[in-house]
Write a protein that holds these residues in place. Structure first.
Motif, PDB file in Angstrom:
ATOM      1  N   MET A 295       0.757  -1.130   0.194  1.00  0.00           N
ATOM      2  CA  MET A 295       0.057  -0.001   0.053  1.00  0.00           C
ATOM      3  C   MET A 295       0.928   1.318   0.081  1.00  0.00           C
ATOM      4  O   MET A 295       0.394   2.069  -0.634  1.00  0.00           O
TER       5      MET A 295
ATOM      6  N   VAL B   3       1.768   1.761  -3.543  1.00  0.00           N
ATOM      7  CA  VAL B   3       0.857   2.204  -4.508  1.00  0.00           C
ATOM      8  C   VAL B   3       0.413   3.715  -4.221  1.00  0.00           C
ATOM      9  O   VAL B   3       0.259   4.452  -5.183  1.00  0.00           O
TER      10      VAL B   3
ATOM     11  N   TYR C  82      -1.645  -1.240  -7.921  1.00  0.00           N
ATOM     12  CA  TYR C  82      -1.908  -2.050  -6.974  1.00  0.00           C
ATOM     13  C   TYR C  82      -2.032  -3.818  -7.702  1.00  0.00           C
ATOM     14  O   TYR C  82      -1.512  -4.795  -7.098  1.00  0.00           O
TER      15      TYR C  82
END
Length: 118
Positions: free
Chosen positions: A58, A61, A101
């Motif tokens: 995350m 991303v 992602y």
């Protein structure tokens, strides 16, 4: 190497389509979204090599979304015949983030966090 190929296909197609379908994106020439895509690739691949590791999906991303936003918005305003609004750049960066992602999940699942070193 798969990351480069995916980005080389997805980013130009996404940016060209955005010029047709997003009201806030107007490119004056075909080379402009291609140049933006090339800059996104030139920045995105080294970022993946440096930062993409298990446990940092995350964060990677998020960094891609932020970088894509500033590149799209910045370059869009630098071209004399192009215009990219703040909102359109934000929407495009979120779409690119969703693509990143999926790509990052694939790279991490296949134990290839450094795609250029293959």
């Amino acid at each position: 190497m798969i990351s480069v190929w995916v980005k080389a296909f997805v980013l130009p197609v996404l940016l060209v389509l955005a010029g047709y379908f997003l009201e806030g994106v107007q490119f004056g020439a075909v080379w402009q979204p291609l140049l933006v895509a090339a800059v996104l690739i030139a920045v995105g691949v080294p970022m993946e090599n440096k930062w993409l590791r298990k446990g940092s999906l995350m964060a990677g991303v998020f960094m891609d979304v932020i970088a894509a936003f500033f590149i799209i918005w910045g370059l869009g305003s630098m071209f004399g015949t192009a215009a990219v609004t703040f909102t359109a750049a934000f929407i495009l960066s979120l779409i690119i983030g969703a693509c990143e992602y999926v790509l990052h999940k694939h790279l991490l699942h296949n134990d290839r966090p450094s795609p250029v070193s293959e």
